[in-house]
Design a protein around this motif. Structure first.
Motif, PDB file in Angstrom:
ATOM      1  N   VAL A  14      -4.263 -21.029 -33.900  1.00 41.91           N
ATOM      2  CA  VAL A  14      -3.134 -20.977 -33.980  1.00 41.91           C
ATOM      3  C   VAL A  14      -2.455 -20.316 -34.342  1.00 41.91           C
ATOM      4  CG1 VAL A  14      -0.912 -22.039 -33.705  1.00 41.91           C
ATOM      5  CG2 VAL A  14      -3.190 -22.729 -32.629  1.00 41.91           C
ATOM      6  N   LEU A  15      -2.614 -19.957 -35.889  1.00 37.80           N
ATOM      7  CA  LEU A  15      -1.624 -18.693 -36.210  1.00 37.80           C
ATOM      8  C   LEU A  15      -2.091 -17.223 -36.428  1.00 37.80           C
ATOM      9  CD1 LEU A  15      -2.277 -20.697 -39.820  1.00 37.80           C
ATOM     10  CD2 LEU A  15       0.102 -20.432 -38.525  1.00 37.80           C
ATOM     11  N   ALA A  16      -3.158 -17.480 -36.272  1.00 33.33           N
ATOM     12  CA  ALA A  16      -3.797 -15.950 -35.769  1.00 33.33           C
ATOM     13  C   ALA A  16      -3.197 -15.394 -34.333  1.00 33.33           C
ATOM     14  CB  ALA A  16      -4.882 -15.439 -36.324  1.00 33.33           C
ATOM     15  N   VAL A  17      -3.358 -16.133 -33.441  1.00 30.81           N
ATOM     16  CA  VAL A  17      -2.521 -15.853 -32.202  1.00 30.81           C
ATOM     17  C   VAL A  17      -1.440 -15.335 -32.195  1.00 30.81           C
ATOM     18  CG1 VAL A  17      -2.254 -16.455 -30.141  1.00 30.81           C
ATOM     19  CG2 VAL A  17      -4.708 -16.732 -31.202  1.00 30.81           C
ATOM     20  N   LEU A  18      -0.637 -16.402 -32.826  1.00 29.51           N
ATOM     21  CA  LEU A  18       1.005 -16.546 -32.486  1.00 29.51           C
ATOM     22  C   LEU A  18       1.308 -15.464 -34.052  1.00 29.51           C
ATOM     23  CD1 LEU A  18       2.098 -19.189 -33.422  1.00 29.51           C
ATOM     24  CD2 LEU A  18       2.130 -18.340 -31.345  1.00 29.51           C
ATOM     25  N   ALA A  19       0.959 -14.779 -35.173  1.00 31.28           N
ATOM     26  CA  ALA A  19       1.370 -13.936 -36.191  1.00 31.28           C
ATOM     27  C   ALA A  19       0.456 -12.482 -35.584  1.00 31.28           C
ATOM     28  CB  ALA A  19      -0.298 -14.136 -37.258  1.00 31.28           C
ATOM     29  N   LEU A  20      -0.316 -12.026 -34.587  1.00 33.02           N
ATOM     30  CA  LEU A  20      -1.673 -11.565 -34.357  1.00 33.02           C
ATOM     31  C   LEU A  20      -0.133  -9.992 -33.338  1.00 33.02           C
ATOM     32  CD1 LEU A  20      -5.020 -11.451 -34.832  1.00 33.02           C
ATOM     33  CD2 LEU A  20      -3.549 -10.209 -35.965  1.00 33.02           C
ATOM     34  N   SER A  21       0.096 -11.530 -32.593  1.00 35.64           N
ATOM     35  CA  SER A  21       1.067 -11.958 -30.723  1.00 35.64           C
ATOM     36  C   SER A  21       1.825 -10.630 -31.689  1.00 35.64           C
ATOM     37  CB  SER A  21       1.238 -12.588 -29.906  1.00 35.64           C
ATOM     38  OG  SER A  21       0.022 -13.341 -29.819  1.00 35.64           O
ATOM     39  N   ALA A  22       3.010 -11.182 -32.590  1.00 39.41           N
ATOM     40  CA  ALA A  22       4.375 -10.712 -33.268  1.00 39.41           C
ATOM     41  C   ALA A  22       3.842  -9.389 -33.834  1.00 39.41           C
ATOM     42  CB  ALA A  22       4.776 -11.655 -33.971  1.00 39.41           C
ATOM     43  N   ILE A  23       2.825  -9.008 -34.464  1.00 36.71           N
ATOM     44  CA  ILE A  23       2.631  -8.008 -34.803  1.00 36.71           C
ATOM     45  C   ILE A  23       2.393  -7.173 -34.276  1.00 36.71           C
ATOM     46  CG2 ILE A  23       0.961  -7.084 -36.118  1.00 36.71           C
ATOM     47  CD1 ILE A  23       0.551  -9.567 -38.059  1.00 36.71           C
ATOM     48  N   ALA A  24       1.874  -7.717 -32.991  1.00 36.86           N
ATOM     49  CA  ALA A  24       1.797  -6.353 -32.224  1.00 36.86           C
ATOM     50  C   ALA A  24       3.046  -5.684 -31.533  1.00 36.86           C
ATOM     51  CB  ALA A  24       0.911  -6.911 -30.751  1.00 36.86           C
ATOM     52  N   GLN A  25       3.957  -6.787 -30.562  1.00 34.12           N
ATOM     53  CA  GLN A  25       4.848  -6.233 -30.536  1.00 34.12           C
ATOM     54  C   GLN A  25       5.893  -5.656 -31.201  1.00 34.12           C
ATOM     55  OE1 GLN A  25       7.034  -7.860 -27.434  1.00 34.12           O
ATOM     56  NE2 GLN A  25       4.837  -8.261 -27.365  1.00 34.12           N
ATOM     57  N   TYR A  26       5.739  -5.485 -32.793  1.00 32.31           N
ATOM     58  CA  TYR A  26       6.828  -4.376 -33.982  1.00 32.31           C
ATOM     59  C   TYR A  26       6.393  -2.771 -33.460  1.00 32.31           C
ATOM     60  CZ  TYR A  26       8.278  -7.984 -36.648  1.00 32.31           C
ATOM     61  OH  TYR A  26       9.261  -9.109 -37.108  1.00 32.31           O
ATOM     62  N   ASP A  27       5.218  -2.686 -33.014  1.00 34.22           N
ATOM     63  CA  ASP A  27       4.948  -1.194 -32.633  1.00 34.22           C
ATOM     64  C   ASP A  27       5.313  -0.285 -33.809  1.00 34.22           C
ATOM     65  OD1 ASP A  27       3.794  -1.646 -29.926  1.00 34.22           O
ATOM     66  OD2 ASP A  27       5.712  -1.688 -29.450  1.00 34.22           O
ATOM     67  N   GLY A  28       5.086  -1.056 -34.793  1.00 34.46           N
ATOM     68  CA  GLY A  28       5.153  -0.238 -36.456  1.00 34.46           C
ATOM     69  C   GLY A  28       6.452  -0.098 -36.475  1.00 34.46           C
ATOM     70  N   SER A  29       7.845  -0.402 -35.611  1.00 33.04           N
ATOM     71  CA  SER A  29       9.309  -0.265 -36.532  1.00 33.04           C
ATOM     72  C   SER A  29       9.756  -1.867 -36.914  1.00 33.04           C
ATOM     73  CB  SER A  29       9.937   0.284 -35.130  1.00 33.04           C
ATOM     74  OG  SER A  29      10.998   0.436 -35.145  1.00 33.04           O
ATOM     75  N   VAL A  37       5.066 -27.011 -39.334  1.00 35.08           N
ATOM     76  CA  VAL A  37       4.174 -26.201 -40.243  1.00 35.08           C
ATOM     77  C   VAL A  37       3.103 -25.081 -39.636  1.00 35.08           C
ATOM     78  CG1 VAL A  37       1.920 -25.581 -41.240  1.00 35.08           C
ATOM     79  CG2 VAL A  37       2.874 -27.759 -41.446  1.00 35.08           C
ATOM     80  N   VAL A  38       3.265 -24.964 -38.072  1.00 37.95           N
ATOM     81  CA  VAL A  38       2.447 -24.037 -37.290  1.00 37.95           C
ATOM     82  C   VAL A  38       3.706 -22.803 -37.642  1.00 37.95           C
ATOM     83  CG1 VAL A  38       1.997 -22.446 -35.608  1.00 37.95           C
ATOM     84  CG2 VAL A  38       1.244 -25.074 -35.654  1.00 37.95           C
ATOM     85  N   LEU A  39       5.039 -23.117 -37.271  1.00 37.32           N
ATOM     86  CA  LEU A  39       6.291 -21.562 -37.058  1.00 37.32           C
ATOM     87  C   LEU A  39       6.268 -21.665 -38.906  1.00 37.32           C
ATOM     88  CD1 LEU A  39       8.024 -23.416 -34.714  1.00 37.32           C
ATOM     89  CD2 LEU A  39       6.846 -21.373 -34.218  1.00 37.32           C
TER      90      LEU A  39
END
Length: 386
Positions: A79-94, A151-153
């Motif tokens: 779950v941490l991998a899915v949520l964190a990677l999904s969030a990181i992808a939204q940044y687009d480096g900005s 804990v997850v969040l």
């Protein structure tokens, strides 16, 4: 003529070895962790020194063993991998995307996720206490699920904050365990995770109300510190913290702090029951005593490791293993306190209310070492001042 049968001695069959007890899912989980570590090494290895590469590679077998021993760790990692990677992808480096993308602004940017964590910990505390007061397992069950959600969040927020620090600047990026804001989050998460483990192992929900009090107190301080000092802002590391030692010293330290705090809150439950209060609502005294002992034993082991690592770090940063800095001195006091507690238990059979009161007083000593030194004393560790 009757034939009598001679009874046969049953043949003892040894249980299968540890690794032979593992199934396909266990090995798949371990392989996924190793694959992730190797991918990170391939992609970011150029930015790491040899020690950081070793830490990264050793994390795979460490978390594999944790997942084998406690199955809940598996889905937590996924779950941490899915949520964190999904969030990181939204940044687009900005980094400004955190204020413009709905998903980030209201859910999974580091500040949003940590605010959700705080809210869920408070709600978990209320439900745990509601269940204890009304003698209802429902409140405890809901409180436990809310604690897991927190804990997850919380861990998601920490992982995203790690990425955000590199968006601030390549020379700013660092693991988020460098200041009071970040370590209070770490303290809350570690304490909650250890409690949830004991909750499952002992099949009891009645310790939740007590343990969640210290977590809620930490979260309350965290929110005050955030508002009054704008502590959520990502800052560059001071020179003394620009070391790979921080990645292992600080987590080991806070496993000690978290488990010592957990033991103290269990000690409160022990003292209440031993004095005839909440007798029908709390676990047996033997269970409370066992949780208290195991929490202190685990905490002492990690605090010892953290102290040794801290001395090695000090030798590299300041040229000496020990300088009687206030933080070092109080860390030694904490270590001696729990060393004496364990000695008295193992050698002299320390039990009962004396052990519980000692564990509770130990929390006061630990709190001063953790926070009081930062507030009232100065020294080489003054970068952690309030």
């Amino acid at each position: 003529m009757e034939m009598t049968q001679t009874p046969q001695t049953p043949i003892y069959t040894a249980p299968p070895g540890y690794f032979r007890r593992l199934g396909a899912l266990d090995w798949l989980y371990a392989a996924a962790l190793l694959g992730g570590a190797l991918f990170a090494l391939q992609r970011y290895g150029a930015y790491m020194d040899i020690y950081e590469k070793a830490i990264l590679l050793l994390s795979a077998p460490t978390f594999a063993w944790l997942g084998w021993h406690w199955k809940q760790v598996r889905w937590l990692m996924v779950v941490l991998a899915v949520l964190a990677l999904s969030a990181i992808a939204q940044y687009d480096g900005s980094l400004p995307a955190a204020d413009t993308r709905f998903f980030l602004k209201y859910a999974l940017s580091s500040q949003s996720a940590i605010l959700w964590m705080s809210t869920l910990f408070f709600l978990s505390t209320l439900f745990y206490w509601g269940g204890l007061v009304t003698r209802s397992d429902t409140g405890g069950v809901i409180g436990s699920k809310l604690c897991w959600a927190a804990v997850v969040l919380g861990f998601t927020g920490m992982l995203v904050r790690w990425y955000e620090s590199y968006l601030v600047g390549a020379d700013v990026g660092h693991i988020p365990i460098s200041n009071l804001y970040e370590v209070f989050i770490l303290f809350s998460l570690i304490t909650a995770l250890f409690y949830l483990y004991y909750e499952e192992q002992y099949e009891t929900l009645q310790l939740g109300p007590f343990v969640m009090l210290v977590i809620s107190a930490a979260v309350g301080f965290l929110l005050w510190y955030t508002v009054s000092r704008e502590a959520a802002e990502i800052q560059p590391l001071v020179p003394a913290l620009q070391s790979w030692w921080m990645k292992i010293h600080v987590p080991a330290n806070f496993i000690g702090y978290g488990t010592f705090a957990l033991a103290a809150m269990v000690a409160i439950a022990y003292l209440l029951k031993s004095r005839g209060l909440l007798v029908d609502r709390l676990p047996a005294l033997e269970v409370l005593d066992d949780v208290m002992y195991k929490a202190i034993a685990v905490g002492f082991a990690f605090f010892t490791i953290a102290t040794i690592l801290g001395a090695l770090w000090a030798a590299e940063a300041w040229g000496g293993y020990w300088s009687w800095d206030p933080k070092e001195t109080w860390a030694l006091i904490v270590w001696l306190n729990y060393a004496a507690w364990l000695h008295m238990r193992l050698m002299k059979g320390l039990r009962g209310q004396v052990a519980a009161w000692w564990a509770l007083v130990g929390l006061l000593v630990t709190t001063f070492a953790f926070l009081g030194v930062n507030m009232f004393l100065s020294g080489l560790h003054s970068y952690g001042a309030l």
